[in-house]
Design an enzyme around this catalytic site. Structure first.
Site, PDB file in Angstrom:
ATOM      1  N   GLY A  47       0.843  -1.182   0.000  1.00 28.49           N
ATOM      2  CA  GLY A  47       0.000   0.000   0.000  1.00 28.49           C
ATOM      3  C   GLY A  47       0.879   1.232   0.000  1.00 28.49           C
ATOM      4  O   GLY A  47       1.998   1.197   0.531  1.00 28.49           O
ATOM      5  N   GLN A  52       2.888   9.957   1.304  1.00 28.76           N
ATOM      6  CA  GLN A  52       4.188   9.270   1.400  1.00 28.76           C
ATOM      7  C   GLN A  52       5.116   9.597   0.239  1.00 28.76           C
ATOM      8  O   GLN A  52       6.307   9.293   0.291  1.00 28.76           O
ATOM      9  CB  GLN A  52       3.988   7.744   1.461  1.00 28.76           C
ATOM     10  CG  GLN A  52       3.323   7.274   2.739  1.00 28.76           C
ATOM     11  CD  GLN A  52       3.192   5.774   2.749  1.00 28.76           C
ATOM     12  OE1 GLN A  52       2.270   5.213   2.174  1.00 28.76           O
ATOM     13  NE2 GLN A  52       4.123   5.092   3.388  1.00 28.76           N
ATOM     14  N   CYS A  91       5.589  -0.023   7.504  1.00 31.27           N
ATOM     15  CA  CYS A  91       5.268   1.144   6.680  1.00 31.27           C
ATOM     16  C   CYS A  91       6.524   1.597   5.947  1.00 31.27           C
ATOM     17  O   CYS A  91       7.591   1.689   6.556  1.00 31.27           O
ATOM     18  CB  CYS A  91       4.741   2.265   7.575  1.00 31.27           C
ATOM     19  SG  CYS A  91       4.275   3.738   6.673  1.00 31.27           S
ATOM     20  N   LEU A  92       6.371   1.896   4.666  1.00 25.80           N
ATOM     21  CA  LEU A  92       7.521   2.345   3.866  1.00 25.80           C
ATOM     22  C   LEU A  92       8.119   3.630   4.435  1.00 25.80           C
ATOM     23  O   LEU A  92       9.299   3.891   4.264  1.00 25.80           O
ATOM     24  CB  LEU A  92       7.096   2.573   2.411  1.00 25.80           C
ATOM     25  CG  LEU A  92       6.614   1.320   1.661  1.00 25.80           C
ATOM     26  CD1 LEU A  92       6.000   1.707   0.326  1.00 25.80           C
ATOM     27  CD2 LEU A  92       7.745   0.330   1.475  1.00 25.80           C
ATOM     28  N   HIS A 133      -4.863   1.281   7.215  1.00 21.67           N
ATOM     29  CA  HIS A 133      -3.510   1.827   7.391  1.00 21.67           C
ATOM     30  C   HIS A 133      -3.296   2.999   6.420  1.00 21.67           C
ATOM     31  O   HIS A 133      -2.836   4.075   6.827  1.00 21.67           O
ATOM     32  CB  HIS A 133      -2.480   0.717   7.144  1.00 21.67           C
ATOM     33  CG  HIS A 133      -1.052   1.156   7.177  1.00 21.67           C
ATOM     34  ND1 HIS A 133      -0.145   0.679   8.100  1.00 21.67           N
ATOM     35  CD2 HIS A 133      -0.355   2.038   6.407  1.00 21.67           C
ATOM     36  CE1 HIS A 133       1.032   1.252   7.892  1.00 21.67           C
ATOM     37  NE2 HIS A 133       0.935   2.075   6.864  1.00 21.67           N
ATOM     38  N   GLU A 134      -3.663   2.784   5.145  1.00 17.04           N
ATOM     39  CA  GLU A 134      -3.446   3.837   4.142  1.00 17.04           C
ATOM     40  C   GLU A 134      -4.342   5.034   4.394  1.00 17.04           C
ATOM     41  O   GLU A 134      -3.937   6.182   4.232  1.00 17.04           O
ATOM     42  CB  GLU A 134      -3.662   3.289   2.728  1.00 17.04           C
ATOM     43  CG  GLU A 134      -2.730   2.158   2.314  1.00 17.04           C
ATOM     44  CD  GLU A 134      -1.259   2.431   2.595  1.00 17.04           C
ATOM     45  OE1 GLU A 134      -0.819   3.583   2.485  1.00 17.04           O
ATOM     46  OE2 GLU A 134      -0.545   1.469   2.962  1.00 17.04           O
ATOM     47  N   HIS A 137      -2.999   7.439   6.793  1.00 16.17           N
ATOM     48  CA  HIS A 137      -1.987   8.355   6.230  1.00 16.17           C
ATOM     49  C   HIS A 137      -2.634   9.657   5.751  1.00 16.17           C
ATOM     50  O   HIS A 137      -2.034  10.729   5.835  1.00 16.17           O
ATOM     51  CB  HIS A 137      -1.276   7.712   5.036  1.00 16.17           C
ATOM     52  CG  HIS A 137      -0.112   6.842   5.406  1.00 16.17           C
ATOM     53  ND1 HIS A 137       0.996   7.331   6.053  1.00 16.17           N
ATOM     54  CD2 HIS A 137       0.130   5.521   5.198  1.00 16.17           C
ATOM     55  CE1 HIS A 137       1.864   6.330   6.231  1.00 16.17           C
ATOM     56  NE2 HIS A 137       1.353   5.230   5.740  1.00 16.17           N
TER      57      HIS A 137
HETATM   58 ZN   LIG Z   1       2.231   3.371   5.816  1.00 20.40          ZN
END
Ligand SMILES: [Zn+2]
Length: 174
Positions: A47, A52, A91-92, A133-134, A137
């Protein structure tokens, strides 16, 4: 095109992202969504939310584990059950940290697709985890804010160092 991933400590990750106007959903925007998918694959994520990659808009792309990609614009998520599930998330934007997060097991997901069409679907299991989760963000929330107090204490130093490093790199690039 593969975007650079913004890391913990970057202010764009804390902002409330802006709604996308229907008139913005054009070929250029679809190219941006494709680039987000490319970036997600390049970085081995399942995701990726627009903040991000430094774009504060209510958009994310995700994969549900089966290979099906969704490009999600202006999502609205409602919990459909009191039942929760715990899943070890990463998470990236917070590399190297994986911690359990408890979230509703089943949610209703409403959004616009890349053609501006309204879509409604029920998300369960891994997809429910990813979309929540996304979506967080887009509200400036990272998964490390939703973990247990004990887990928070364990990673506090790592996060502080990550933030310092992010600020240092940002200053260097100014
Ligand atoms: Zn994330």
């Amino acid at each position: 095109m593969v975007f650079e991933i913004r890391k913990y400590g970057d202010d764009v990750l804390k902002q409330i992202a802006k709604e996308v106007e229907l008139s913005e959903i054009n070929d250029e925007f679809r190219k941006f969504l494709d680039d987000m998918v490319e970036t997600m694959y390049e970085t081995d994520g399942i995701g990726l939310a627009a903040p991000q990659v430094g774009v504060s808009k209510r958009v994310f792309v995700c994969e549900d584990g089966s290979g099906k990609i969704r490009k999600i614009i202006n999502p609205v998520i409602e919990s459909l059950t009191e039942e929760t599930q715990e899943f070890e998330e990463g998470c990236l934007s917070v590399p190297g940290i994986y911690k359990k997060v408890e979230r509703p097991k089943k949610v209703m997901l409403k959004y616009l697709n890349e053609n501006g069409e309204a879509v409604e679907e029920i998300a369960e299991e891994l997809l429910a985890v990813v979309v929540q989760h996304e979506n967080d963000h887009l509200n400036g929330i990272l998964f490390v804010e939703k973990i247990s107090p004990m887990a928070k204490r364990l990673i506090a130093k790592k996060l502080a160092n990550m933030k310092k490093e992010t600020k240092r790199i940002m200053e260097e690039n100014e």
